[in-house]
Enzyme design. Structure first.
Site, PDB file in Angstrom:
ATOM      1  N   SER A  48       0.797  -1.229   0.000  1.00  0.00           N
ATOM      2  CA  SER A  48       0.000   0.000   0.000  1.00  0.00           C
ATOM      3  C   SER A  48       0.827   1.277   0.000  1.00  0.00           C
ATOM      4  O   SER A  48       0.309   2.336  -0.365  1.00  0.00           O
ATOM      5  CB  SER A  48      -0.939   0.014   1.215  1.00  0.00           C
ATOM      6  OG  SER A  48      -0.196  -0.113   2.421  1.00  0.00           O
ATOM      7  N   ASP A 338      -3.359   8.118   7.983  1.00  0.00           N
ATOM      8  CA  ASP A 338      -4.280   7.240   8.711  1.00  0.00           C
ATOM      9  C   ASP A 338      -3.451   6.512   9.764  1.00  0.00           C
ATOM     10  O   ASP A 338      -2.346   6.941  10.094  1.00  0.00           O
ATOM     11  CB  ASP A 338      -5.026   6.289   7.757  1.00  0.00           C
ATOM     12  CG  ASP A 338      -4.095   5.394   6.950  1.00  0.00           C
ATOM     13  OD1 ASP A 338      -2.932   5.206   7.358  1.00  0.00           O
ATOM     14  OD2 ASP A 338      -4.529   4.864   5.905  1.00  0.00           O
ATOM     15  N   HIS A 341      -0.344   4.717   7.388  1.00  0.00           N
ATOM     16  CA  HIS A 341       0.395   5.305   6.269  1.00  0.00           C
ATOM     17  C   HIS A 341       0.757   6.767   6.526  1.00  0.00           C
ATOM     18  O   HIS A 341      -0.096   7.540   6.958  1.00  0.00           O
ATOM     19  CB  HIS A 341      -0.435   5.224   4.982  1.00  0.00           C
ATOM     20  CG  HIS A 341      -0.891   3.848   4.652  1.00  0.00           C
ATOM     21  ND1 HIS A 341      -2.129   3.370   5.020  1.00  0.00           N
ATOM     22  CD2 HIS A 341      -0.267   2.836   3.999  1.00  0.00           C
ATOM     23  CE1 HIS A 341      -2.252   2.117   4.603  1.00  0.00           C
ATOM     24  NE2 HIS A 341      -1.137   1.770   3.993  1.00  0.00           N
TER      25      HIS A 341
END
Length: 363
Positions: A48, A338, A341
């Protein structure tokens, strides 16, 4: 969406070479390369941290193609990047003067011309351990290689075999993976914990990573940059899950990350010795990110233990959405967007000093 291209005539090839020249010259490089060197494309694999939207159409919870993700991206559009804005792959391409953003390979609106200067095959939630993407219902590293093989065929149809081989040999290949193996598969879900202790599990990760890099080399890649695992125990979600009442950094996560990093670095050195012409470069992101977390004010940050989205303690992917408790009013104060990340500002603080340090090792 499958793209079909006719074989290139000499005029067709000349047109596309002009496109390459135009794209390259219209993006201002911040990193100065020697006059006889070029990096025509950035080609990205991993999780991600460098997924620009490949998960958007998957049946998985590991998705973020909705607000507030992307609120600070171009036009405030949620593209599927796990961030408020740009991600490391975008910033590396920007710094090298290749292009402003690196699009997702599976984006149905992808312009075929983007293939010439690189795409990302990364999938949020994946890892070197083959079990990790199965648990998250995302794209495995081996499936990313299959997509890369498709990409090579499309590139040959666009610019011809000789130019394709040149692009593969001279491009920078960026691989970012391992965090989800340690954080999710091993510690949170405990899917490997009964079978492996930490030394044995990091051996499994490194063996899978080595197989991946060898196949990438076989397919024509020569300049391969590999991010280390970060101090995963210090991200907000792991503080919440394993950091106790005070939400301190989860030390056992960080011990595992450091052990993996030591083995990863040694393995890359070994590949560089054994595979002719290959440049396998280990890039330490563990210590720079830890420095950001431990000395935030030095880098212009204030909040280190919470993300900007919602409470900042646990929200990530589908939990960080328009219905979450209000997003922070000043994202520039936060290292994390978040609970997992970093923000674009934090990524910039990491990437800008890293590239000058390592770029000469690829040339």
């Amino acid at each position: 969406m499958e793209m079909i291209f006719s074989s290139a005539s000499s005029t067709f090839l000349l047109f596309h070479l002009l496109v390459i020249f135009s794209i390259f010259c219209n993006t201002k490089a911040l990193i100065k390369l020697p006059p006889n060197e070029t990096v025509p494309a950035l080609i990205v694999f991993g999780d991600s941290i460098v997924d620009a939207g490949n998960n958007n159409d998957l049946q998985t919870l590991i998705r973020c193609n909705f607000l507030p993700y992307g609120q600070d991206f171009e036009g405030g559009v949620p593209t599927g990047r796990f961030c408020n804005g740009k991600i490391p792959s975008d910033l590396v391409a920007e710094e090298l003067g290749i292009k402003d953003i690196v699009p997702a390979y599976l984006d149905p609106t992808l312009n075929p011309q983007e293939l010439i200067t690189g795409v990302t095959f990364a999938s949020g939630g994946t890892g070197y351990d083959p079990l990790t993407p199965k648990l998250a219902s995302v794209i495995s590293m081996s499936d990313q290689l299959d997509h890369f093989k498709e990409y090579i065929a499309k590139l040959k149809a666009l610019v011809g075999e000789d130019r394709t081989n040149f692009i593969l040999a001279k491009s920078l290949f960026l691989i970012v993976s391992g965090s989800d193996d340690i954080a999710n598969t091993y510690f949170v879900l405990r899917a490997r914990k009964l079978q492996y202790d930490v030394p044995a599990y990091t051996d499994l990760m490194v063996k899978s990573a080595s197989d991946f890099f060898k196949e990438l080399y076989t397919l024509g890649a020569r300049r391969i940059a590999v991010f280390s695992a970060p101090p995963i125990g210090c991200v907000p979600s792991q503080r919440t899950l394993a950091g106790g009442i005070e939400r301190e950094c989860a030390d056992d996560y960080n011990v595992a990350a450091r052990l993996f990093n030591k083995k990863l670095s040694a393995m890359l050195d070994s590949l560089q010795t054994s595979l002719p012409g290959g440049k396998f470069v280990y890039i330490d992101v563990y210590n720079p990110l830890l420095d950001l977390i431990e000395n935030p004010q030095k880098h212009g940050f204030e909040v280190v233990n919470k993300g900007c989205c919602g409470t900042g303690n646990i929200e990530v992917a589908v939990l960080c959405n328009k219905l979450s408790p209000s997003t922070c009013t000043d994202v520039s104060k936060y290292i994390f967007w978040d609970s997992y990340h970093p923000t674009e500002k934090a990524y910039r603080a990491l990437v800008a000093p890293l590239l000058p340090k390592y770029v000469s090792k690829f040339l």
